[in-house]
Scaffold this motif. Structure first.
Motif, PDB file in Angstrom:
ATOM      1  N   ARG A   1     -91.337 -76.881  15.219  1.00 35.46           N
ATOM      2  CA  ARG A   1     -92.484 -76.103  14.739  1.00 35.46           C
ATOM      3  C   ARG A   1     -93.689 -76.999  14.441  1.00 35.46           C
ATOM      4  NH1 ARG A   1     -90.271 -71.821  10.456  1.00 35.46           N
ATOM      5  NH2 ARG A   1     -89.848 -73.670   9.194  1.00 35.46           N
ATOM      6  N   ASN A   2     -94.826 -76.474  14.795  1.00 32.65           N
ATOM      7  CA  ASN A   2     -96.101 -77.113  14.462  1.00 32.65           C
ATOM      8  C   ASN A   2     -96.229 -78.516  15.048  1.00 32.65           C
ATOM      9  OD1 ASN A   2     -96.966 -74.828  12.822  1.00 32.65           O
ATOM     10  ND2 ASN A   2     -95.309 -75.445  11.473  1.00 32.65           N
ATOM     11  N   VAL A   3     -95.706 -78.671  16.258  1.00 34.43           N
ATOM     12  CA  VAL A   3     -95.906 -79.932  16.989  1.00 34.43           C
ATOM     13  C   VAL A   3     -96.428 -79.668  18.399  1.00 34.43           C
ATOM     14  CG1 VAL A   3     -93.453 -80.101  17.582  1.00 34.43           C
ATOM     15  CG2 VAL A   3     -94.863 -82.123  17.719  1.00 34.43           C
TER      16      VAL A   3
ATOM     17  N   GLU B   1     -98.223 -83.275   8.419  1.00 37.10           N
ATOM     18  CA  GLU B   1     -98.346 -82.187   7.449  1.00 37.10           C
ATOM     19  C   GLU B   1     -97.087 -81.302   7.444  1.00 37.10           C
ATOM     20  OE1 GLU B   1    -100.698 -81.217   5.423  1.00 37.10           O
ATOM     21  OE2 GLU B   1    -100.566 -79.035   5.243  1.00 37.10           O
ATOM     22  N   THR B   2     -96.461 -81.157   6.290  1.00 33.66           N
ATOM     23  CA  THR B   2     -95.288 -80.290   6.165  1.00 33.66           C
ATOM     24  C   THR B   2     -95.061 -80.010   4.691  1.00 33.66           C
ATOM     25  OG1 THR B   2     -92.970 -79.995   6.823  1.00 33.66           O
ATOM     26  CG2 THR B   2     -93.582 -82.196   6.040  1.00 33.66           C
ATOM     27  N   TYR B   3     -94.275 -78.994   4.381  1.00 32.74           N
ATOM     28  CA  TYR B   3     -93.958 -78.717   2.976  1.00 32.74           C
ATOM     29  C   TYR B   3     -92.723 -77.813   2.903  1.00 32.74           C
ATOM     30  CZ  TYR B   3     -97.195 -74.912   4.228  1.00 32.74           C
ATOM     31  OH  TYR B   3     -97.848 -73.893   4.881  1.00 32.74           O
TER      32      TYR B   3
ATOM     33  N   SER C   1     -85.007 -84.911  13.445  1.00 31.97           N
ATOM     34  CA  SER C   1     -85.601 -86.080  14.101  1.00 31.97           C
ATOM     35  C   SER C   1     -87.119 -86.010  14.064  1.00 31.97           C
ATOM     36  CB  SER C   1     -85.125 -86.156  15.554  1.00 31.97           C
ATOM     37  OG  SER C   1     -85.665 -85.089  16.287  1.00 31.97           O
ATOM     38  N   ASP C   2     -87.705 -87.170  14.272  1.00 35.30           N
ATOM     39  CA  ASP C   2     -89.159 -87.265  14.405  1.00 35.30           C
ATOM     40  C   ASP C   2     -89.450 -88.551  15.162  1.00 35.30           C
ATOM     41  OD1 ASP C   2     -91.636 -85.715  12.918  1.00 35.30           O
ATOM     42  OD2 ASP C   2     -92.151 -87.783  13.402  1.00 35.30           O
ATOM     43  N   ILE C   3     -90.653 -88.644  15.683  1.00 39.39           N
ATOM     44  CA  ILE C   3     -91.069 -89.887  16.359  1.00 39.39           C
ATOM     45  C   ILE C   3     -91.484 -90.930  15.329  1.00 39.39           C
ATOM     46  CG2 ILE C   3     -93.533 -89.287  16.589  1.00 39.39           C
ATOM     47  CD1 ILE C   3     -93.431 -90.427  19.433  1.00 39.39           C
TER      48      ILE C   3
ATOM     49  N   HIS D   1     -96.959 -91.593  26.369  1.00 42.66           N
ATOM     50  CA  HIS D   1     -95.918 -92.084  25.479  1.00 42.66           C
ATOM     51  C   HIS D   1     -95.346 -91.044  24.539  1.00 42.66           C
ATOM     52  CE1 HIS D   1     -95.699 -96.346  26.163  1.00 42.66           C
ATOM     53  NE2 HIS D   1     -94.796 -96.358  25.208  1.00 42.66           N
ATOM     54  N   ALA D   2     -96.249 -90.247  23.942  1.00 46.31           N
ATOM     55  CA  ALA D   2     -95.801 -89.364  22.853  1.00 46.31           C
ATOM     56  C   ALA D   2     -96.215 -87.913  23.059  1.00 46.31           C
ATOM     57  CB  ALA D   2     -96.367 -89.860  21.522  1.00 46.31           C
ATOM     58  N   GLY D   3     -96.926 -87.626  24.135  1.00 47.17           N
ATOM     59  CA  GLY D   3     -97.341 -86.251  24.388  1.00 47.17           C
ATOM     60  C   GLY D   3     -98.640 -85.867  23.692  1.00 47.17           C
TER      61      GLY D   3
ATOM     62  N   PHE E   1     -90.284 -74.759   2.238  1.00 44.52           N
ATOM     63  CA  PHE E   1     -90.335 -73.283   2.344  1.00 44.52           C
ATOM     64  C   PHE E   1     -91.499 -72.811   3.218  1.00 44.52           C
ATOM     65  CE2 PHE E   1     -88.900 -74.629  -1.942  1.00 44.52           C
ATOM     66  CZ  PHE E   1     -87.543 -74.546  -1.673  1.00 44.52           C
ATOM     67  N   ARG E   2     -92.025 -73.715   4.052  1.00 43.43           N
ATOM     68  CA  ARG E   2     -93.084 -73.343   5.002  1.00 43.43           C
ATOM     69  C   ARG E   2     -92.483 -72.379   6.032  1.00 43.43           C
ATOM     70  NH1 ARG E   2     -96.288 -77.804   8.781  1.00 43.43           N
ATOM     71  NH2 ARG E   2     -98.085 -76.505   9.252  1.00 43.43           N
ATOM     72  N   GLU E   3     -93.179 -71.316   6.315  1.00 45.81           N
ATOM     73  CA  GLU E   3     -92.729 -70.344   7.331  1.00 45.81           C
ATOM     74  C   GLU E   3     -91.228 -70.075   7.152  1.00 45.81           C
ATOM     75  OE1 GLU E   3     -94.028 -71.775  11.208  1.00 45.81           O
ATOM     76  OE2 GLU E   3     -96.043 -72.174  10.459  1.00 45.81           O
TER      77      GLU E   3
HETATM   78  C1  LIG Z   1     -97.378 -81.152  11.614  1.00 47.87           C
HETATM   79  S1  LIG Z   1     -95.844 -81.986  11.571  1.00 47.87           S
HETATM   80  C2  LIG Z   1     -94.737 -80.605  11.566  1.00 47.87           C
HETATM   81  C3  LIG Z   1     -93.559 -80.826  10.652  1.00 47.87           C
HETATM   82  C4  LIG Z   1     -92.617 -79.634  10.521  1.00 47.87           C
HETATM   83  N1  LIG Z   1     -92.012 -79.303  11.788  1.00 47.87           N
HETATM   84  C5  LIG Z   1     -93.315 -78.436   9.947  1.00 47.87           C
HETATM   85  O1  LIG Z   1     -93.592 -77.479  10.670  1.00 47.87           O
HETATM   86  O2  LIG Z   1     -93.602 -78.440   8.748  1.00 47.87           O
HETATM   87  C6  LIG Z   1     -95.744 -82.581  13.249  1.00 47.87           C
HETATM   88  C7  LIG Z   1     -94.695 -83.660  13.436  1.00 47.87           C
HETATM   89  O3  LIG Z   1     -94.476 -83.833  14.848  1.00 47.87           O
HETATM   90  C8  LIG Z   1     -94.167 -85.198  15.047  1.00 47.87           C
HETATM   91  N2  LIG Z   1     -94.368 -85.537  16.467  1.00 47.87           N
HETATM   92  C9  LIG Z   1     -95.540 -85.626  17.142  1.00 47.87           C
HETATM   93  N3  LIG Z   1     -95.307 -86.013  18.415  1.00 47.87           N
HETATM   94  C10 LIG Z   1     -93.976 -86.161  18.536  1.00 47.87           C
HETATM   95  C11 LIG Z   1     -93.124 -86.542  19.606  1.00 47.87           C
HETATM   96  N4  LIG Z   1     -93.593 -86.858  20.816  1.00 47.87           N
HETATM   97  N5  LIG Z   1     -91.792 -86.600  19.379  1.00 47.87           N
HETATM   98  C12 LIG Z   1     -91.280 -86.278  18.160  1.00 47.87           C
HETATM   99  N6  LIG Z   1     -92.032 -85.922  17.109  1.00 47.87           N
HETATM  100  C13 LIG Z   1     -93.365 -85.864  17.297  1.00 47.87           C
HETATM  101  C14 LIG Z   1     -95.112 -85.926  14.101  1.00 47.87           C
HETATM  102  O4  LIG Z   1     -94.672 -87.239  13.829  1.00 47.87           O
HETATM  103  C15 LIG Z   1     -95.085 -85.015  12.864  1.00 47.87           C
HETATM  104  O5  LIG Z   1     -94.132 -85.449  11.944  1.00 47.87           O
END
Ligand SMILES: C[S@@+](CC[C@H](N)C(=O)[O-])C[C@H]1O[C@@H](n2cnc3c(N)ncnc32)[C@H](O)[C@@H]1O
Length: 272
Positions: free
Chosen positions: A214-216, A78-80, A140-142, A21-23, A82-84
């Motif tokens: 990033r970071n996904v 997790e995010t904030y 976007s986000d899931i 569903h979401a990877g 001015f990250r990277e």
């Molecule tokens: C750790 S955060 C990273 C946020 C930001 N990109 C950063 O680097 O600060 C990971 C994000 O990926 C999203 N995510 C995870 N699986 C996903 C998917 N299949 N489709 C879209 N977003 C997804 C999560 O909901 C979460 O908000």
């Protein structure tokens, strides 16, 4: 609340369903955290066994909505601010500024934006260079709950982990509760709920000069990450740039993108 036991067999089918569903990929090492979150959610919904919960998710008419809610409990948001930051500055300087200067309105997609700190950081960078109106930003986000939060413009104290850079001071302010971002920035971003595994939803976004994801990828198996990278690559204009997290080198995946160093950061370009 009773905690429902999770057998290895049910872990296997439930985690596969989540990955489909979401990877998100949970291997045996992640089983305890997966079990805790899934059991809590299933018990809250009144299920007495995780196998029943699996059948509900898989076959019931309400399964899709419940799967979306379960995914929201499993993702790491997790995010904030001015990250990277250097890679974002590099794409502004080397890709977006020249495109705007040539009279185009480049498009940027921030593909897993969590509660919005990343696209808002980009918007602040653009605003501080008087380029905000010249660039279209899609974020976007899931996770629908994260996007709702992003739209409010209110962020917790943890969303700022350094002194506020001088270029940002005009665009966000510290409040007793945390941080508040100028509404113009929030309005400049088109917030969408998109699952990176959903081909049709990803394709419907069109093509971009810059995709930031990033970071996904770290939460996906290599096989799923490769498929997502191919999907993102297909969304890039020829010559467009993909930005991944600093710990997420794409070199081991091969593929069509060419790694470039800009101002000490690594960006991936789709050949023109
Ligand atoms: C750790 S955060 C990273 C946020 C930001 N990109 C950063 O680097 O600060 C990971 C994000 O990926 C999203 N995510 C995870 N699986 C996903 C998917 N299949 N489709 C879209 N977003 C997804 C999560 O909901 C979460 O908000």
């Amino acid at each position: 609340m009773p905690i429902l036991p999770l057998s290895p067999q049910v872990f296997s089918i439930l985690s596969s369903l989540v990955a489909e569903h979401a990877g998100l990929t949970f291997d045996a090492a992640h089983m305890p955290v997966f079990a805790e979150k899934v059991a809590a959610r299933a018990a809250e919904q009144g299920f007495e066994s995780l196998l029943d919960y699996y059948y509900f998710l898989r076959y019931d008419r309400g399964g899709a909505d419940e799967m979306a809610a379960l995914i929201e409990t499993l993702v790491v948001g997790e995010t904030y601010f001015f990250r990277e930051l250097p890679p974002l500055e590099a794409v502004v300087t080397h890709t977006l500024a020249p495109a705007v200067a040539s009279g185009r309105r480049p498009r940027v997609w921030c593909a897993a934006c969590a509660t919005g700190e990343e696209p808002l950081t980009l918007a602040i960078l653009l605003a501080s260079r008087a380029m905000l109106d010249g660039v279209e930003i899609v974020a976007s986000d899931i996770n629908g709950a994260s996007l709702e939060r992003a739209r409010t413009g209110r962020h917790s104290r943890r969303a700022l982990r350094q002194d506020m850079p001088p270029f940002a001071e005009r665009w966000m302010r510290q409040t007793p509760a945390g941080l508040e971002v100028n509404q113009r920035l929030r309005d400049a971003i088109s917030w969408r709920r998109v699952n990176l595994i959903d081909d049709a939803a990803v394709s419907a976004l069109g093509t971009f000069d810059v995709v930031i994801c990033r970071n996904v990828l770290i939460y996906f198996s290599d096989e799923i990450a490769r498929r997502v990278i191919d999907r993102l690559t297909a969304r890039l204009e020829p010559g467009g740039i993909l930005v991944v997290g600093v710990s997420e080198s794409l070199l081991r995946f091969g593929g069509a993108l060419v790694c470039e160093e800009k101002d000490g950061t690594f960006l991936y370009r789709r050949p023109a």
